[in-house]
Write a protein that holds these residues in place. Structure first.
Motif, PDB file in Angstrom:
ATOM      1  N   THR A 255      28.951  54.109  32.777  1.00 19.86           N
ATOM      2  CA  THR A 255      30.370  54.461  32.672  1.00 19.86           C
ATOM      3  C   THR A 255      30.664  55.952  32.798  1.00 19.86           C
ATOM      4  O   THR A 255      31.822  56.320  32.937  1.00 19.86           O
ATOM      5  CB  THR A 255      30.951  53.941  31.341  1.00 19.86           C
ATOM      6  OG1 THR A 255      30.012  54.283  30.314  1.00 19.86           O
ATOM      7  CG2 THR A 255      31.143  52.442  31.376  1.00 19.86           C
ATOM      8  N   ASN A 256      29.642  56.793  32.742  1.00 19.73           N
ATOM      9  CA  ASN A 256      29.952  58.208  32.986  1.00 19.73           C
ATOM     10  C   ASN A 256      29.877  58.573  34.478  1.00 19.73           C
ATOM     11  O   ASN A 256      30.032  59.725  34.854  1.00 19.73           O
ATOM     12  CB  ASN A 256      29.093  59.156  32.126  1.00 19.73           C
ATOM     13  CG  ASN A 256      27.605  58.971  32.384  1.00 19.73           C
ATOM     14  OD1 ASN A 256      27.203  58.078  33.138  1.00 19.73           O
ATOM     15  ND2 ASN A 256      26.796  59.807  31.756  1.00 19.73           N
ATOM     16  N   LEU A 257      29.657  57.570  35.327  1.00 25.19           N
ATOM     17  CA  LEU A 257      29.781  57.779  36.779  1.00 25.19           C
ATOM     18  C   LEU A 257      31.158  57.245  37.202  1.00 25.19           C
ATOM     19  O   LEU A 257      31.642  56.267  36.622  1.00 25.19           O
ATOM     20  CB  LEU A 257      28.694  57.022  37.549  1.00 25.19           C
ATOM     21  CG  LEU A 257      27.241  57.237  37.140  1.00 25.19           C
ATOM     22  CD1 LEU A 257      26.318  56.472  38.092  1.00 25.19           C
ATOM     23  CD2 LEU A 257      26.872  58.707  37.141  1.00 25.19           C
ATOM     24  N   SER A 258      31.716  57.860  38.221  1.00 25.04           N
ATOM     25  CA  SER A 258      33.041  57.389  38.650  1.00 25.04           C
ATOM     26  C   SER A 258      32.934  55.980  39.234  1.00 25.04           C
ATOM     27  O   SER A 258      31.865  55.577  39.726  1.00 25.04           O
ATOM     28  CB  SER A 258      33.605  58.337  39.717  1.00 25.04           C
ATOM     29  OG  SER A 258      32.888  58.158  40.919  1.00 25.04           O
ATOM     30  N   ALA A 259      34.035  55.236  39.172  1.00 20.74           N
ATOM     31  CA  ALA A 259      34.042  53.875  39.703  1.00 20.74           C
ATOM     32  C   ALA A 259      33.627  53.882  41.174  1.00 20.74           C
ATOM     33  O   ALA A 259      32.895  52.999  41.635  1.00 20.74           O
ATOM     34  CB  ALA A 259      35.428  53.264  39.534  1.00 20.74           C
ATOM     35  N   GLU A 260      34.055  54.886  41.873  1.00 20.59           N
ATOM     36  CA  GLU A 260      33.731  54.989  43.297  1.00 20.59           C
ATOM     37  C   GLU A 260      32.214  55.146  43.504  1.00 20.59           C
ATOM     38  O   GLU A 260      31.612  54.479  44.353  1.00 20.59           O
ATOM     39  CB  GLU A 260      34.488  56.199  43.867  1.00 20.59           C
ATOM     40  CG  GLU A 260      34.428  56.331  45.368  1.00 20.59           C
ATOM     41  CD  GLU A 260      34.829  57.743  45.799  1.00 20.59           C
ATOM     42  OE1 GLU A 260      34.557  58.092  46.955  1.00 20.59           O
ATOM     43  OE2 GLU A 260      35.394  58.495  44.969  1.00 20.59           O
ATOM     44  N   ASN A 261      31.617  56.013  42.701  1.00 19.46           N
ATOM     45  CA  ASN A 261      30.172  56.219  42.824  1.00 19.46           C
ATOM     46  C   ASN A 261      29.363  54.996  42.398  1.00 19.46           C
ATOM     47  O   ASN A 261      28.347  54.669  43.002  1.00 19.46           O
ATOM     48  CB  ASN A 261      29.728  57.440  42.017  1.00 19.46           C
ATOM     49  CG  ASN A 261      30.132  58.730  42.698  1.00 19.46           C
ATOM     50  OD1 ASN A 261      30.515  58.735  43.885  1.00 19.46           O
ATOM     51  ND2 ASN A 261      30.094  59.835  41.959  1.00 19.46           N
TER      52      ASN A 261
END
Ligand code: SAH
Length: 337
Positions: A45-51
């Protein structure tokens, strides 16, 4: 599609560049995979949804699945894994009264060593395991016992670890990383049938403890039990161990499977004491674990105790390995997916 657990730390960093992600994303992913044991990219969850979406399109998160778990009456659990090519391997979770919780890991599908008393050897060698297939054994068992702290790792499952050094070493790097699995070198043991040149290569690349499967005290007998002895006979093996144990590391552990009337006489015990003179060592006596297709029998308890007594009097630290998991064919030498 690439499996992300197959990438070593520097390869993962390289992939981030290819995907146009920031270099520190690699560290985040590693922590999600191996510290928080995420099973999907969506959990990161600390990565963007896009990534996360990009990563899920580009990588699969694992390449193995647990297809069977057998529970022994003594708490041992045998895990059967299916690999992406349909091949199967086993890993074992072992609890001891001392509170120690150990995972016994495989490094190959099958084994080429062909030791006469070992069930895995009868399969022959199919292939080496990848880094990810090694790590995923730990991950799956940790997930299953999420309340428990796994204390030790032993590479004593299927296969000959020294025949798969690159994948073993890169898996160890992740297993020992303090920010990831954080297993200390003292808690990891790699066991070998005695591929001496590979052992020399391995100790240059890794600081974990080594155990040697000895099982015989003279070349005539060892040639019979362990064909690898014809290539690297006892003198070569013991000379290596003597040098290794002079270094800063622990003593070598020698494993000795006790086969009734084959390698368990008092004379052979005395021969063992002479063989190990001047080699700082520890001996693990392993009562033979029977399986259907061989004639060997385990040594009597009295014989094993006699050996313990003689070795102890000679000043050699000796343990008798408990036969954990025998009832489900999960004990030493019984793995054969
Ligand atoms: N190839 C490596 C690691 C796998 S075997 C090695 O040879 O060390 C792990 C240990 O179990 C070895 O010491 C092996 O010799 C021992 N072993 C094999 N078959 C056994 C059996 N049927 N009963 C008891 N121990 C066995």
């Amino acid at each position: 599609m690439k499996t992300i657990t197959n990438l070593n730390i520097s390869a993962l960093k390289g992939e981030m560049e290819t995907l146009g992600l920031k270099p520190f994303t690699a560290a985040q992913i590693l922590q999600w995979l191996y510290q928080k044991r995420a099973a999907t990219f969506d959990e990161m969850t600390n990565l963007s949804a896009e990534n996360r979406k990009k990563l899920a399109e580009y990588f699969s998160i694992s390449s193995t699945k647990v297809v069977d778990v057998k529970n022994s009456s003594d708490g041992t659990c045998l895990f059967l894994f299916e690999l992406s090519d349909g091949k199967k391997i086993e890993a074992v979770y072992i609890t001891a009264e001392s509170g120690r919780k150990t995972i016994c890991l495989s490094t190959q599908v099958g084994c080429a060593m062909d030791c006469t008393f070992c069930r895995t050897g009868q399969m022959g060698l199919m292939r080496n395991l990848t880094q990810g297939e090694i790590l995923e054994q730990v991950l799956a068992i940790q997930r299953c016992f999420s309340e428990e702290q796994i204390t030790n790792l032993v590479f004593m499952g299927m296969g000959e670890p020294m025949a798969n050094i690159p994948n073993l070493v890169s898996a160890l790097e992740i297993l020992q990383d303090q920010k990831l699995f954080n297993f200390s070198k003292r808690k990891i043991t790699v066991s070998t049938a005695g591929l001496v040149p590979k052992m020399a290569e391995f100790v240059k690349q890794s600081n974990v403890h080594i155990a040697v499967s000895l099982h015989a005290t003279n070349d005539a007998l060892r040639d019979q039990l362990m064909p690898i002895n014809k290539r690297y006979p006892l003198k070569v093996l013991i000379d290596f161990c003597r040098n290794y144990s002079q270094g800063p590391r622990n003593r070598v552990t020698f494993e000795y499977v006790m086969l009734k009337d084959v390698n368990d006489s008092v004379e052979l015990c005395k021969e063992l004491i002479q063989l190990l003179a001047g080699v700082p060592s520890k001996v693990n006596l392993i009562p033979f674990n029977p399986f259907p297709t061989v004639d060997y029998q385990p040594s009597d308890e009295a014989t094993i105790l006699k050996w313990v007594d003689l070795l102890f009097k000679a000043g050699i630290q000796t343990n008798v390995r408990a036969n954990r998991g025998r009832d489900i064919l999960a004990a030493c030498g019984q793995l054969a997916a």
